[in-house]
Design an enzyme around this catalytic site. Structure first.
Site, PDB file in Angstrom:
ATOM      1  CD  GLU A 191      -3.424   5.278  -1.873  1.00  0.00           C
ATOM      2  OE1 GLU A 191      -2.908   6.327  -1.461  1.00  0.00           O
ATOM      3  OE2 GLU A 191      -4.333   5.242  -2.709  1.00  0.00           O
ATOM      4  CB  CYS A 217       2.433   7.025   3.984  1.00  0.00           C
ATOM      5  SG  CYS A 217       0.890   6.629   4.791  1.00  0.00           S
TER       6      CYS A 217
HETATM    7  P1  NAP Z   1       8.372  -1.127  -0.731  1.00  0.00           P
HETATM    8  O1  NAP Z   1       9.806  -1.393  -0.588  1.00  0.00           O
HETATM    9  O2  NAP Z   1       7.915  -0.476  -1.988  1.00  0.00           O
HETATM   10  O3  NAP Z   1       7.631  -2.529  -0.516  1.00  0.00           O
HETATM   11  C1  NAP Z   1       6.227  -2.709  -0.653  1.00  0.00           C
HETATM   12  C2  NAP Z   1       5.940  -4.000  -1.415  1.00  0.00           C
HETATM   13  O4  NAP Z   1       6.231  -3.772  -2.789  1.00  0.00           O
HETATM   14  C3  NAP Z   1       6.774  -5.196  -1.003  1.00  0.00           C
HETATM   15  O5  NAP Z   1       5.967  -6.347  -1.025  1.00  0.00           O
HETATM   16  C4  NAP Z   1       7.841  -5.257  -2.073  1.00  0.00           C
HETATM   17  O6  NAP Z   1       8.257  -6.594  -2.192  1.00  0.00           O
HETATM   18  C5  NAP Z   1       7.099  -4.761  -3.299  1.00  0.00           C
HETATM   19  N1  NAP Z   1       7.987  -4.124  -4.276  1.00  0.00           N
HETATM   20  C6  NAP Z   1       8.830  -3.097  -4.048  1.00  0.00           C
HETATM   21  N2  NAP Z   1       9.483  -2.757  -5.179  1.00  0.00           N
HETATM   22  C7  NAP Z   1       9.027  -3.592  -6.146  1.00  0.00           C
HETATM   23  C8  NAP Z   1       9.304  -3.740  -7.526  1.00  0.00           C
HETATM   24  N3  NAP Z   1      10.203  -2.967  -8.145  1.00  0.00           N
HETATM   25  N4  NAP Z   1       8.643  -4.696  -8.204  1.00  0.00           N
HETATM   26  C9  NAP Z   1       7.749  -5.487  -7.567  1.00  0.00           C
HETATM   27  N5  NAP Z   1       7.433  -5.397  -6.269  1.00  0.00           N
HETATM   28  C10 NAP Z   1       8.065  -4.464  -5.556  1.00  0.00           C
HETATM   29  O7  NAP Z   1       7.836  -0.178   0.449  1.00  0.00           O
HETATM   30  P2  NAP Z   1       8.066  -0.358   2.033  1.00  0.00           P
HETATM   31  O8  NAP Z   1       9.480  -0.105   2.351  1.00  0.00           O
HETATM   32  O9  NAP Z   1       7.440  -1.592   2.501  1.00  0.00           O
HETATM   33  O10 NAP Z   1       7.187   0.803   2.657  1.00  0.00           O
HETATM   34  C11 NAP Z   1       7.682   2.084   2.854  1.00  0.00           C
HETATM   35  C12 NAP Z   1       7.043   3.049   1.876  1.00  0.00           C
HETATM   36  O11 NAP Z   1       5.631   2.853   1.876  1.00  0.00           O
HETATM   37  C13 NAP Z   1       7.244   4.499   2.246  1.00  0.00           C
HETATM   38  O12 NAP Z   1       7.536   5.229   1.081  1.00  0.00           O
HETATM   39  C14 NAP Z   1       5.895   4.926   2.815  1.00  0.00           C
HETATM   40  O13 NAP Z   1       5.619   6.290   2.720  1.00  0.00           O
HETATM   41  C15 NAP Z   1       4.976   4.104   1.969  1.00  0.00           C
HETATM   42  N6  NAP Z   1       3.687   3.904   2.604  1.00  0.00           N
HETATM   43  C16 NAP Z   1       2.585   4.461   2.034  1.00  0.00           C
HETATM   44  C17 NAP Z   1       1.351   4.335   2.637  1.00  0.00           C
HETATM   45  C18 NAP Z   1       0.135   4.937   2.011  1.00  0.00           C
HETATM   46  O14 NAP Z   1      -0.972   4.546   2.394  1.00  0.00           O
HETATM   47  N7  NAP Z   1       0.252   5.855   1.094  1.00  0.00           N
HETATM   48  C19 NAP Z   1       1.221   3.608   3.827  1.00  0.00           C
HETATM   49  C20 NAP Z   1       2.349   3.045   4.379  1.00  0.00           C
HETATM   50  C21 NAP Z   1       3.575   3.202   3.748  1.00  0.00           C
HETATM   51  P3  NAP Z   1       9.684  -6.963  -2.816  1.00  0.00           P
HETATM   52  O15 NAP Z   1      10.622  -5.914  -2.353  1.00  0.00           O
HETATM   53  O16 NAP Z   1       9.966  -8.301  -2.322  1.00  0.00           O
HETATM   54  O17 NAP Z   1       9.441  -6.991  -4.286  1.00  0.00           O
END
Ligand code: NAP
Length: 531
Positions: free
Chosen positions: A265, A303
């Protein structure tokens, strides 16, 4: 209140496991100060141990009766509440989300676990289907139902440290389905993750279930998450976060010898379409506060934030824009961590060079107070710019939105036809405009997961009808990640052909005592009543 002394260690199958060395600390979002304790990357051996334990626990837990699973979910809810202020205080330090919001989110987390307990007890979600043998058609006896898929890797997002994290939607849905879980802790709130892991471990112990049902691994490098999804014991992935993160994990899953489902998501711009009558005769006025609230909810870190607003060139649209601009750009917001604030500043500066951007000077000056502090930013663009430049469709995670002025309704439709997949879209219109709305609604049904009439998109309900997802790039996998329908992501249908009753799962036997909804020879039945 439960013991909440933080250790900086991983939790593997009910035991603490120290990192080889410390590599990161959480940051206090309000002051930028580092918080104790230090955390470190899970080693390949620790990742493997967590997955092995999850696999053994799965084979035991999958046969635990529905009542046992339901009790686990209710005990988790009780433990989260029992963690009390210590959980809320640490979570606020790590995220600056504020006590009111966190109390609300904790209640949503607890309600979510209790709702899934009901779903598990009822058992309708397993969709049992019985087709008895029919000698006249030479058809054998076939019976199917949804069964748990196996150990699930879970990744939560930074902006929902309780409801979409260690005991959040994915973990609860996976445990409800009968799966074990390995969670990759979010590096933005590792202390909150550790407290929640304690809640889960205590609940598992109290229910006398296998400790390997749950593990928590920390890490700030992407390697931990990448290795986790590639471990052969993992059979499904639940991810919430950025498009970059979701896509990277999808690609990592693609490199496995055995392909498995990954449900990601991600973000989207959630367009809002205003038809002209919806704003006329002062109808725009009550919308101002609601729109400002939706743009700035969670400091704009949602989001479902309305990131693109389309309206027709008319006085009321311009009034709405002026009022919303004044209210959003006059405020400053403390974002979740310095990385998100830096990305917000960078993206808004890039966009500012491409279109009119508005930030109040007073608010901009206040933002030096902390690394995480940013002003609200509003952009203005024309429909032609939106149709020609795809960057307007990229999510800016923070307090910002774009007002797009259209010359005619046809331009709104043209945008809908070319827009990328989005989690939501909203339509504001009056009864007189129903026929004008119909073509837009027709297109939006192919583009988004949830369509809202005369309402803004923030505030996702955890219920039975919710669809939180959408076509790529809003999500990967056509399933909801929120609400009870999300349980199916962590199960798969299995058909038993020609089996004697005694070898069948109880739900598929002819004389079932519990009143579960089943399809028997093409007719739905609840208990013995045909419906
Ligand atoms: P994020 O930076 O993608 O982090 C989410 C998780 O993914 C973390 O545990 C991160 O850990 C891991 N991750 C990120 N990049 C990775 C990679 N290349 N390889 C492996 N693991 C990876 O997102 P965030 O900053 O926490 O959240 C913000 C985003 O989430 C926004 O875009 C928002 O719109 C979205 N969001 C979506 C929803 C929905 O339900 N659709 C709900 C809430 C938020 P590491 O960085 O340590 O690897």
């Amino acid at each position: 209140m439960a013991d909440v002394k933080l250790t900086g260690q991983h939790w593997i199958a009910g035991s603490l496991a120290p990192p080889r060395e410390e590599s990161f600390r959480a940051t206090c979002a309000e002051t930028g100060a580092f918080l104790e304790p230090g955390y470190g990357e899970a080693t390949p051996e620790q990742i493997s141990a967590a997955c092995e334990a999850a696999s053994s626990a799965f084979h035991e837990y999958r046969n635990v009766a529905a009542e046992g699973r339901a009790r686990l979910l209710e005990t988790i809810a009780d433990e989260v509440l029992a963690a009390g202020d210590a959980l809320l205080d640490r979570c606020h330090l790590e995220t600056a989300l504020g006590r009111d919001r966190l109390m609300f989110e904790r209640q949503r987390t607890v309600n979510q676990a209790r709702l899934f307990a009901q779903v598990v007890r009822e058992g309708h979600w397993t969709e049992p289907r019985l087709d008895h043998a029919d000698a006249t058609r030479q058809a054998p006896d076939c019976r199917s139902m949804w069964l748990p898929i196996g150990p699930v890797a879970v990744f939560g997002a930074s902006n929902f440290p309780l409801a979409i994290s260690v005991v959040g939607n994915d973990t609860i849905a996976a445990l409800a389905a009968g799966c074990s879980v390995v969670v990759k802790a979010h590096p933005g709130h590792p202390g909150t993750c550790e407290i929640l892991a304690g809640c889960l471990n205590r609940a598992i112990r109290r229910c006398a279930l296998p400790a390997g049902l749950f593990s928590l691994l920390h890490g700030v490098s992407h390697e931990v998450g990448q290795s986790l999804v590639q471990n052969p014991r993992i059979q499904a992935v639940g991810f919430t976060g950025s498009l970059t993160g979701g896509r990277a994990l999808y690609d990592a899953v693609g490199r496995r010898a055995q392909l498995i489902p990954i449900y990601a998501e991600m973000g989207s711009v959630n367009p809002v379409f205003f038809f002209p009558q919806a704003l006329r005769n002062d109808r725009w006025q009550p919308l101002v506060a609601k729109l400002v609230g939706s743009i700035t909810a969670g400091c704009g870190q949602m989001c479902t934030q309305p990131g693109l607003l389309l309206g027709l060139k008319q006085t009321e649209w311009q009034e709405l824009r002026r009022e919303v601009q004044a209210k959003v750009t006059d405020q400053t917001f403390t974002l979740l961590h310095p990385g998100i604030a830096k990305a917000f500043r960078q993206l808004t500066a890039e966009r500012g060079a491409q279109a009119i951007s508005i930030t109040s000077m007073a608010a901009a000056q206040k933002t030096s107070e902390s690394d995480c502090c940013v002003p609200g930013v509003i952009f203005e663009a024309t429909a032609t710019e939106l149709l020609e430049h795809t960057h307007w469709e990229e999510e800016i995670f923070g307090p910002s939105t774009v007002f797009v002025e259209c010359e005619e309704v046809q331009q709104m439709l043209a945008y809908a036809q070319q827009m990328k997949g989005s989690l939501t879209a909203s339509i504001f219109a009056t009864d007189d405009e129903i026929e004008l709305v119909r073509p837009l609604l027709d297109v939006l049904q192919t583009k988004v997961g949830r369509i809202i009439f005369n309402g803004f998109p923030t505030g996702v309900q955890v219920n039975h009808a919710m669809m939180h997802g959408g076509p790529y790039p809003a999500a990967i996998g056509n399933m909801t990640s929120i609400g009870t329908g999300s349980i199916k992501r962590f199960a798969r249908p299995v058909c038993f052909q020609g089996f004697p009753e005694r070898l069948l799962p109880e739900t598929l036997r002819d004389n079932l005592s519990a009143p579960t909804l089943r399809m028997i020879d093409g007719q739905y039945q609840l208990g013995s009543a045909v419906i």
